[in-house]
Motif scaffolding. Structure first.
Motif, PDB file in Angstrom:
ATOM      1  N   UNK A 108       7.711  14.746   3.291  1.00  0.00           N
ATOM      2  CA  UNK A 108       6.375  14.415   2.809  1.00  0.00           C
ATOM      3  C   UNK A 108       6.367  13.193   1.905  1.00  0.00           C
ATOM      4  N   UNK A 109       7.220  13.186   0.869  1.00  0.00           N
ATOM      5  CA  UNK A 109       7.138  12.105  -0.131  1.00  0.00           C
ATOM      6  C   UNK A 109       7.338  10.749   0.527  1.00  0.00           C
ATOM      7  N   UNK A 110       8.345  10.629   1.382  1.00  0.00           N
ATOM      8  CA  UNK A 110       8.424   9.398   2.184  1.00  0.00           C
ATOM      9  C   UNK A 110       8.127   9.666   3.663  1.00  0.00           C
TER      10      UNK A 110
ATOM     11  N   UNK B 138       7.186   1.310  -6.752  1.00  0.00           N
ATOM     12  CA  UNK B 138       8.340   2.172  -6.470  1.00  0.00           C
ATOM     13  C   UNK B 138       8.071   3.633  -6.831  1.00  0.00           C
ATOM     14  N   UNK B 139       6.948   3.883  -7.513  1.00  0.00           N
ATOM     15  CA  UNK B 139       6.676   5.248  -7.974  1.00  0.00           C
ATOM     16  C   UNK B 139       6.284   6.125  -6.780  1.00  0.00           C
ATOM     17  N   UNK B 140       6.891   7.305  -6.721  1.00  0.00           N
ATOM     18  CA  UNK B 140       6.570   8.238  -5.634  1.00  0.00           C
ATOM     19  C   UNK B 140       6.040   9.567  -6.158  1.00  0.00           C
TER      20      UNK B 140
ATOM     21  N   UNK C  37      15.576   6.081  -0.428  1.00  0.00           N
ATOM     22  CA  UNK C  37      14.537   6.142  -1.466  1.00  0.00           C
ATOM     23  C   UNK C  37      13.152   5.918  -0.849  1.00  0.00           C
ATOM     24  N   UNK C  38      13.089   5.062   0.175  1.00  0.00           N
ATOM     25  CA  UNK C  38      11.798   4.634   0.734  1.00  0.00           C
ATOM     26  C   UNK C  38      11.823   4.735   2.259  1.00  0.00           C
ATOM     27  N   UNK C  39      10.641   4.509   2.855  1.00  0.00           N
ATOM     28  CA  UNK C  39      10.552   4.421   4.316  1.00  0.00           C
ATOM     29  C   UNK C  39      11.440   3.283   4.832  1.00  0.00           C
ATOM     30  N   UNK C  40      11.461   2.177   4.079  1.00  0.00           N
ATOM     31  CA  UNK C  40      12.285   1.035   4.484  1.00  0.00           C
ATOM     32  C   UNK C  40      13.760   1.422   4.542  1.00  0.00           C
TER      33      UNK C  40
ATOM     34  N   UNK D   2      12.926   5.804  -7.108  1.00  0.00           N
ATOM     35  CA  UNK D   2      11.905   4.769  -7.303  1.00  0.00           C
ATOM     36  C   UNK D   2      11.045   5.068  -8.522  1.00  0.00           C
ATOM     37  N   UNK D   3      10.663   6.325  -8.663  1.00  0.00           N
ATOM     38  CA  UNK D   3       9.871   6.746  -9.824  1.00  0.00           C
ATOM     39  C   UNK D   3      10.686   6.518 -11.100  1.00  0.00           C
TER      40      UNK D   3
ATOM     41  N   UNK E 106       3.667   3.330   3.881  1.00  0.00           N
ATOM     42  CA  UNK E 106       3.963   2.224   2.970  1.00  0.00           C
ATOM     43  C   UNK E 106       4.344   1.000   3.788  1.00  0.00           C
TER      44      UNK E 106
ATOM     45  N   UNK F 146       5.428  -4.255  -4.317  1.00  0.00           N
ATOM     46  CA  UNK F 146       5.747  -2.888  -3.912  1.00  0.00           C
ATOM     47  C   UNK F 146       5.796  -1.980  -5.131  1.00  0.00           C
TER      48      UNK F 146
ATOM     49  N   UNK G  66       0.825  -1.204   0.000  1.00  0.00           N
ATOM     50  CA  UNK G  66       0.000   0.000   0.000  1.00  0.00           C
ATOM     51  C   UNK G  66       0.863   1.260   0.000  1.00  0.00           C
ATOM     52  N   UNK G  67       0.292   2.297  -0.539  1.00  0.00           N
ATOM     53  CA  UNK G  67       0.796   3.658  -0.328  1.00  0.00           C
ATOM     54  C   UNK G  67      -0.408   4.504   0.076  1.00  0.00           C
ATOM     55  N   UNK G  68      -0.239   5.342   1.068  1.00  0.00           N
ATOM     56  CA  UNK G  68      -1.272   6.305   1.435  1.00  0.00           C
ATOM     57  C   UNK G  68      -0.570   7.597   1.762  1.00  0.00           C
ATOM     58  N   UNK G  69      -0.855   8.648   0.986  1.00  0.00           N
ATOM     59  CA  UNK G  69      -0.108   9.895   1.231  1.00  0.00           C
ATOM     60  C   UNK G  69      -0.920  11.117   0.850  1.00  0.00           C
ATOM     61  N   UNK G  70      -0.696  12.187   1.588  1.00  0.00           N
ATOM     62  CA  UNK G  70      -1.396  13.443   1.314  1.00  0.00           C
ATOM     63  C   UNK G  70      -0.563  14.329   0.391  1.00  0.00           C
TER      64      UNK G  70
ATOM     65  N   UNK H 100       6.539  -1.897   5.305  1.00  0.00           N
ATOM     66  CA  UNK H 100       7.915  -1.880   5.798  1.00  0.00           C
ATOM     67  C   UNK H 100       8.142  -3.172   6.555  1.00  0.00           C
TER      68      UNK H 100
ATOM     69  N   UNK I  23      13.023   4.298 -11.529  1.00  0.00           N
ATOM     70  CA  UNK I  23      13.135   2.860 -11.822  1.00  0.00           C
ATOM     71  C   UNK I  23      11.970   2.409 -12.697  1.00  0.00           C
TER      72      UNK I  23
ATOM     73  N   UNK J 168       4.272   9.461   3.925  1.00  0.00           N
ATOM     74  CA  UNK J 168       3.543   8.446   3.163  1.00  0.00           C
ATOM     75  C   UNK J 168       3.605   7.117   3.906  1.00  0.00           C
TER      76      UNK J 168
ATOM     77  N   UNK K 173       0.407  18.088   0.235  1.00  0.00           N
ATOM     78  CA  UNK K 173       0.321  19.272   1.088  1.00  0.00           C
ATOM     79  C   UNK K 173       0.470  20.549   0.275  1.00  0.00           C
TER      80      UNK K 173
END
Lengths: 193, 390
Positions: B168-170, A63-65, B138-141, B270-271, B175, A61, A36-40, B177, B273, B173, A42
């Protein structure tokens, strides 16, 4: 493994809980084994300003952010946004828009700039008032989204939500029951047009 | 097997802190890193950690608190963003030159002005020469995993370390982990036993150095940074044996036979990739190199990774305002020159400033530029802004 990703965009106003709803949906999908991804998103943070939140739900997973521009589903928590935000931008015709409103899907379709996919309405505010005594539209909205999108299997969804309500409101069992009623009514009362 | 969870990047950092249970946190809030001390303060309040939580009136004082604590022999941590990080700048140099391995979580955010709360790397890049080790996620992990490795690296070489992720982006968000069990974290991070501390053996910390000593002191600091490359790798290998997740200074993604590549850092990797995957599907020989360890800079490794490409783009989420390129581009070009690699043509892209959304399509536009350059041999303007209205 196939990776059928579902992308959802939420529109609400600051303070109404659209971000929280997106995070709850991510939780529900997480509990059924998904990525999952859940994000606001802002912008200027203030009460009442239009805000956007997003979900990606997939088997692997993602990978796009980036933000989501071609969502499968759009959820509108506040119907007054229909006249000032282009809520159907990029929305896939095979998807659906789900709006928190007491109006019929037919009545709202004409505000949606020729969107040809399903238009769904749920009177989440009224359900919440009746079941919880307050306007907390998130629970019935979330249920309607699950029902329309099929992201999570409905029985598993109800079971998971019940566990999380019992955990969250351990000291207030009456709130648990109210939320469960709101959840079931959200799934039953969503109108698809 | 680790613990399956879903957390935001900020939650993941706070959770790692809880598992490590550092001695001292110096804390002053600033968006988007505020949640880190906020979550951590609840662990303190609940008695889940033994950390001394010191709320101060500014970032300058937050880091000063950490410096004092670390010099006394404690493990000290803090978190910040944006203007908070550059307000620490004076003390960042003090921490590094006093060889105090403080751990600082940075949720990267643009600098004013215009005032903006969203992500870019202007804050981290503006303090890149302070003498701190810097890892980017790159990620929360990766933010979590880097944090678990941070103290091992910093304490081994005697340098402070920043664990950076994208605000914000990670940071905000949620995700999936995979968390490491508490006992394994404790065993991996271990106890901090500094060679010299204020409390055990009285000593001078941060004394005046005349010209007779100053440059020798700096040379030792430089050596610590050189030595850190080996340590970053050794700690990563040990972490991989514990978790199965292997890290290095760089990550090369589909670089085998790649003719065109981008160099990138943080969440947009990540984007990118996804863009690489889609272009590879079409038979295009493209790849990417993600910089995980920015300080020390993996100069030789980066030059080797780019050596066989025809053209490359270096993506900078900060501008140096030097009228010719971004900071990572400058270091990449220097690395290539030092290794005698002159054939690939390079372009400096400034992108994603102040939270400008970076899409798969954005990265594809870069690869399209690189395709034209490698086909025609003409670079044109080498200093470019991506996705900007002009």
């Amino acid at each position: 493994m196939k990776n059928e990703m579902i992308e959802i965009r939420w529109h609400g106003r600051g303070g109404q809980g659209a971000k929280t709803a997106a995070l709850l949906l991510a939780d529900a999908a997480f509990h059924t084994g998904k990525f999952v991804q859940g994000f606001p998103e802002y912008g200027p943070e203030r009460m009442g300003a239009p805000i956007t939140a997003y979900n990606r739900i997939s088997e692997r997973r993602c990978t796009v952010h980036s933000n989501i521009y071609e969502p499968d589903y759009v959820v509108v928590v506040d119907e007054t946004l229909l006249s000032c935000v282009e809520v159907t931008a990029g929305l896939k015709p095979e998807g659906a828009i789900i709006i928190n409103s007491g109006k019929t899907p037919q009545a709202l379709r004409e505000l949606l700039k020729g969107y040809t996919g399903r238009v769904c309405t749920i009177d989440a505010g009224r359900i919440s008032e009746e079941e919880l005594g307050k306007n907390f539209p998130n629970t019935p909205m979330l249920a309607a989204v699950v029902k329309v999108s099929g992201i999570v299997e409905p029985d598993a969804f109800v079971t998971n939500m019940e566990q999380s309500f019992r955990h969250k409101f351990a000291a207030k069992p009456q709130v648990v029951e109210g939320n469960l009623h709101a959840l079931r009514r959200g799934m039953e009362e969503v109108r698809v047009g | 097997m680790g613990i399956r969870e879903r957390l935001s990047g900020n939650e993941a950092i706070a959770y790692a802190m809880k598992q490590i249970d550092p001695d001292v946190m110096g804390a002053f809030p600033i968006t988007p890193s505020t949640e880190i001390p906020q979550y951590f303060s609840s662990y303190v309040d609940n008695g889940e950690v033994n950390t001394e939580f010191i709320a101060v009136e500014s970032e300058h004082s937050a880091l000063s608190t950490c410096i004092g604590a670390q010099a006394a022999g404690a493990r000290a941590v803090s978190a910040t963003s944006s203007c908070g990080l550059i307000y620490m700048a004076e003390m960042l140099y003090v921490a590094a030159s006093n060889r105090l391995p403080i751990t600082l979580a940075v949720s990267c955010r643009a600098l004013s002005g215009p005032i903006n709360i969203n992500n870019d790397h202007s804050d981290a890049m503006s303090v890149r020469d302070c003498g701190w080790l810097m890892l980017f996620a790159e990620t929360n992990q990766e933010a979590y995993d880097n944090y678990l490795q941070a103290m091992r690296i910093g304490e081994a070489v005697g340098l402070p370390i920043m664990i950076c992720q994208d605000g914000f982006i990670t940071s905000h968000a949620i995700e999936n982990i995979e968390l490491v069990e508490d006992d394994k974290v404790k065993a991996f991070v271990g106890e901090y036993t500094p060679q010299h501390t204020l409390l055990k053996n009285p000593m001078a910390v941060g004394p005046y150095a005349t010209p007779v000593y100053y440059i020798e002191s700096k040379r030792q600091q430089a050596q610590a940074m050189i030595d850190a490359k080996r340590v970053v790798r050794a700690v990563a290998d040990e972490f991989a044996r514990m978790t199965g997740r292997q890290y290095d200074l760089l990550e090369s993604y589909r670089m085998e036979d790649a003719e065109r590549a981008i160099v990138i850092m943080g969440s947009s990797a990540g984007t990118a990739k996804q863009a690489v995957d889609e272009l590879r599907e079409l038979g295009e020989k493209v790849g990417l190199i993600k910089i995980r360890c920015f300080r020390p800079f993996p100069a030789e490794e980066l030059a080797q990774a780019l050596r066989n490409t025809l053209a490359f783009g270096v993506m900078d989420k900060a501008d140096s305002f030097n009228a010719h390129c971004g900071p990572i581009y400058a270091e990449t070009a220097a690395a290539l020159y030092a290794q005698g690699v002159g054939a690939p043509k390079g372009i400096s892209y400034i992108y994603g400033l102040g939270g400008r959304d970076v899409r798969v399509e954005s990265i594809k536009r870069v690869f399209s530029d690189l395709e034209e350059i490698s086909r025609t041999g003409e670079t044109g303007e080498t200093y470019r802004y991506l996705d900007v209205r002009e």
